[in-house]
Design an enzyme around this catalytic site. Structure first.
Site, PDB file in Angstrom:
ATOM      1  N   ARG A   1       0.780  -1.240   0.058  1.00 32.26           N
ATOM      2  CA  ARG A   1      -0.019   0.006  -0.048  1.00 32.26           C
ATOM      3  C   ARG A   1       0.882   1.418  -0.027  1.00 32.26           C
ATOM      4  O   ARG A   1       0.451   2.338  -0.039  1.00 32.26           O
ATOM      5  CB  ARG A   1      -0.937  -0.036   1.176  1.00 32.26           C
ATOM      6  CG  ARG A   1      -1.785  -1.228   1.402  1.00 32.26           C
ATOM      7  CD  ARG A   1      -2.434  -1.112   2.696  1.00 32.26           C
ATOM      8  NE  ARG A   1      -3.391   0.092   2.921  1.00 32.26           N
ATOM      9  CZ  ARG A   1      -4.812  -0.222   2.876  1.00 32.26           C
ATOM     10  NH1 ARG A   1      -5.532  -1.281   2.432  1.00 32.26           N
ATOM     11  NH2 ARG A   1      -5.474   0.969   3.058  1.00 32.26           N
TER      12      ARG A   1
ATOM     13  N   TYR B   1       0.526   4.336  -2.562  1.00 37.74           N
ATOM     14  CA  TYR B   1      -0.155   5.328  -2.241  1.00 37.74           C
ATOM     15  C   TYR B   1       0.010   6.079  -1.043  1.00 37.74           C
ATOM     16  O   TYR B   1      -0.021   7.344  -1.060  1.00 37.74           O
ATOM     17  CB  TYR B   1      -1.721   4.777  -2.280  1.00 37.74           C
ATOM     18  CG  TYR B   1      -3.009   5.553  -1.981  1.00 37.74           C
ATOM     19  CD1 TYR B   1      -3.187   6.482  -2.997  1.00 37.74           C
ATOM     20  CD2 TYR B   1      -3.601   5.588  -0.744  1.00 37.74           C
ATOM     21  CE1 TYR B   1      -4.388   7.242  -3.009  1.00 37.74           C
ATOM     22  CE2 TYR B   1      -4.824   6.451  -0.508  1.00 37.74           C
ATOM     23  CZ  TYR B   1      -5.085   7.389  -1.675  1.00 37.74           C
ATOM     24  OH  TYR B   1      -6.168   8.309  -1.770  1.00 37.74           O
TER      25      TYR B   1
ATOM     26  N   GLY C   1       3.141   8.098  -1.371  1.00 38.86           N
ATOM     27  CA  GLY C   1       2.887   9.228  -2.595  1.00 38.86           C
ATOM     28  C   GLY C   1       2.040  10.275  -1.963  1.00 38.86           C
ATOM     29  O   GLY C   1       2.530  11.506  -2.135  1.00 38.86           O
TER      30      GLY C   1
ATOM     31  N   VAL D   1     -17.691  -0.508   0.672  1.00 34.77           N
ATOM     32  CA  VAL D   1     -19.158   0.017   0.406  1.00 34.77           C
ATOM     33  C   VAL D   1     -19.599  -0.637  -0.944  1.00 34.77           C
ATOM     34  O   VAL D   1     -20.629  -1.281  -1.065  1.00 34.77           O
ATOM     35  CB  VAL D   1     -19.038   1.444   0.778  1.00 34.77           C
ATOM     36  CG1 VAL D   1     -20.703   1.919   0.462  1.00 34.77           C
ATOM     37  CG2 VAL D   1     -19.009   2.005   2.248  1.00 34.77           C
ATOM     38  N   SER D   2     -18.664  -0.230  -1.839  1.00 33.91           N
ATOM     39  CA  SER D   2     -19.240  -0.535  -3.141  1.00 33.91           C
ATOM     40  C   SER D   2     -19.169  -2.235  -3.194  1.00 33.91           C
ATOM     41  O   SER D   2     -20.102  -2.902  -4.022  1.00 33.91           O
ATOM     42  CB  SER D   2     -18.282  -0.071  -4.283  1.00 33.91           C
ATOM     43  OG  SER D   2     -17.006  -0.175  -3.898  1.00 33.91           O
ATOM     44  N   ASN D   3     -18.127  -2.943  -2.764  1.00 31.22           N
ATOM     45  CA  ASN D   3     -18.109  -4.357  -2.887  1.00 31.22           C
ATOM     46  C   ASN D   3     -19.475  -4.840  -1.968  1.00 31.22           C
ATOM     47  O   ASN D   3     -19.905  -5.638  -2.889  1.00 31.22           O
ATOM     48  CB  ASN D   3     -16.825  -4.919  -2.070  1.00 31.22           C
ATOM     49  CG  ASN D   3     -15.545  -5.202  -2.736  1.00 31.22           C
ATOM     50  OD1 ASN D   3     -15.669  -4.699  -3.989  1.00 31.22           O
ATOM     51  ND2 ASN D   3     -14.769  -5.596  -2.129  1.00 31.22           N
TER      52      ASN D   3
ATOM     53  N   THR E   1     -12.632  -1.479  12.535  1.00 31.92           N
ATOM     54  CA  THR E   1     -13.687  -0.107  12.285  1.00 31.92           C
ATOM     55  C   THR E   1     -13.264   0.732  11.247  1.00 31.92           C
ATOM     56  O   THR E   1     -12.283   1.020  10.949  1.00 31.92           O
ATOM     57  CB  THR E   1     -13.822   0.529  13.693  1.00 31.92           C
ATOM     58  OG1 THR E   1     -12.699   1.325  13.853  1.00 31.92           O
ATOM     59  CG2 THR E   1     -14.254  -0.317  14.606  1.00 31.92           C
ATOM     60  N   ARG E   2     -14.418   1.407  10.751  1.00 30.02           N
ATOM     61  CA  ARG E   2     -14.075   2.429   9.781  1.00 30.02           C
ATOM     62  C   ARG E   2     -15.331   3.454   9.827  1.00 30.02           C
ATOM     63  O   ARG E   2     -16.360   3.372  10.852  1.00 30.02           O
ATOM     64  CB  ARG E   2     -14.542   2.049   8.288  1.00 30.02           C
ATOM     65  CG  ARG E   2     -13.344   1.164   7.785  1.00 30.02           C
ATOM     66  CD  ARG E   2     -11.967   1.624   7.501  1.00 30.02           C
ATOM     67  NE  ARG E   2     -11.159   0.852   7.132  1.00 30.02           N
ATOM     68  CZ  ARG E   2     -10.266  -0.061   7.687  1.00 30.02           C
ATOM     69  NH1 ARG E   2     -10.497  -0.094   9.102  1.00 30.02           N
ATOM     70  NH2 ARG E   2      -9.427  -0.763   7.061  1.00 30.02           N
TER      71      ARG E   2
ATOM     72  N   ARG F   1      -9.831   3.240  11.716  1.00 37.02           N
ATOM     73  CA  ARG F   1      -9.608   4.596  10.970  1.00 37.02           C
ATOM     74  C   ARG F   1     -10.973   5.344  11.335  1.00 37.02           C
ATOM     75  O   ARG F   1     -11.948   5.073  10.981  1.00 37.02           O
ATOM     76  CB  ARG F   1      -9.705   4.076   9.600  1.00 37.02           C
ATOM     77  CG  ARG F   1      -9.245   5.092   8.498  1.00 37.02           C
ATOM     78  CD  ARG F   1      -8.002   5.854   8.795  1.00 37.02           C
ATOM     79  NE  ARG F   1      -6.763   5.207   8.577  1.00 37.02           N
ATOM     80  CZ  ARG F   1      -6.278   4.689   7.617  1.00 37.02           C
ATOM     81  NH1 ARG F   1      -6.974   4.919   6.488  1.00 37.02           N
ATOM     82  NH2 ARG F   1      -5.230   3.917   7.647  1.00 37.02           N
TER      83      ARG F   1
END
Length: 320
Positions: A147, A150, A153, A193-195, A215-216, A282
């Site tokens: 990761r 990202y 970067g 969420v999309s998954n 958690t998120r 997060r």
């Protein structure tokens, strides 16, 4: 600096993406002219199809790792793949997009003497040792993991923004974006969420990595764009970085169960090993956003999920 009235000519890089397209809608609603720049690696023309007949909208296919020679009054730098499945596909290009892209956009802003916004990320905190995360926290980031392209970067891009501020007094605004969801998310971006929504609508098993107790916090896109606009409207010298996200925490398992309930799906939860460097917690501390921007999210998870589910349901139906 260009001389203009209240209508600005605004550049949005990554403008055909999930967040960029929503931002452009808001900027056009405010009466501005918008130049959308995107190389369409993860952005989609579908997200901006409704704008092509708009007389204040222009699209340019361009990669921000190469310089851009234009005249604008304001720059919003949102260009970079933001989901693991996309940014790990070509990790070198991901780092170049964050770093070379920042250099090119900062150089443009310096030449034009204009304000520039950087879409940074909560990923700069890595797998955090403090909770919730405040802007003063320096993070716990693996520099050599899958990761890192990202995370590092985006960290380097922040460094460049603040060096341009200190060295050239450039008018910068840096937002650290936490998990955001909503309409126009890419259905195959690998984000939770999309998954979950796509799996639930298709009746497939809901794939949870780990035990689902990580958690998120999930911020609906309309709330996030409100935060963007408020940050960009602050006085010169208020640079950020500032956390933008929803401080209400949910476990990944709770998210899956809510989506099953809202879709009426017969999908079952299935569990797989946790990916490398996936953070266990997060959650933003948004005290600064409340104090300085008078901003906090208004849309609760269940309402936002309902909007997002309707979008994906229509999208899947059209693809059949």
């Amino acid at each position: 600096m260009r001389i203009y009235n209240e209508r600005k000519r605004v550049l949005v890089t990554g403008g055909a993406g999930f967040l960029g397209s929503h931002l452009i809608d808001r900027l056009l609603d405010q009466g501005h002219e918008v130049l959308c720049v995107d190389n369409l690696f993860t952005g989609s023309k579908r997200n901006i199809d409704h704008l092509h007949s708009h007389n204040r909208f222009e699209f340019m296919r361009h990669d921000v790792t190469f310089p851009l020679y234009i005249e604008v009054d304001e720059i919003w730098n949102l260009a970079c793949p933001a989901s693991p499945i996309h940014y790990q596909h070509d990790p070198v290009q991901t780092t170049k997009t964050s770093v070379h892209g920042a250099i090119n956009m900062l150089g443009l802003a310096k030449r034009l003497n204009c304000r520039i916004f950087q879409a940074s990320t909560s990923e700069v905190y890595g797998d955090p040792n403090i909770h919730p995360q405040t802007e003063s926290y320096w993070g716990n980031v693996n520099t050599v993991g899958p990761r890192s392209c990202y995370d590092e970067g985006k960290r380097c891009a922040e460094t460049l923004f603040f060096d341009y501020y200190r060295q050239h007094n450039l008018d910068i605004k840096v937002a650290r974006i936490f998990n955001t969801y909503g309409t126009r998310m890419h259905p195959n971006d690998g984000r939770v969420v999309s998954n979950f929504i796509v799996q639930a609508l298709k009746g497939d098993p809901i794939t949870i990595y780990g035990d689902g107790q990580q958690t998120r916090s999930f911020c609906y896109v309309d709330d996030l764009i409100d935060g963007f606009i408020k940050l960009m409207s602050t006085d010169h010298g208020f640079t950020g970085p500032i956390n933008l996200g929803n401080p209400n925490e949910f476990t990944i398992r709770e998210l899956g169960e809510q989506i099953i309930d809202l879709t009426g799906s017969a999908s079952k939860l299935v569990f797989h090993p946790l990916p490398v460097d996936d953070p266990m917690q997060r959650c933003p501390d948004i005290s600064k956003a409340k104090e300085h921007l008078n901003w906090e999210p208004k849309i609760q998870l269940r309402e936002g999920l309902s909007h997002t589910i309707r979008y994906f349901d229509k999208l899947i139906s059209e693809q059949k």
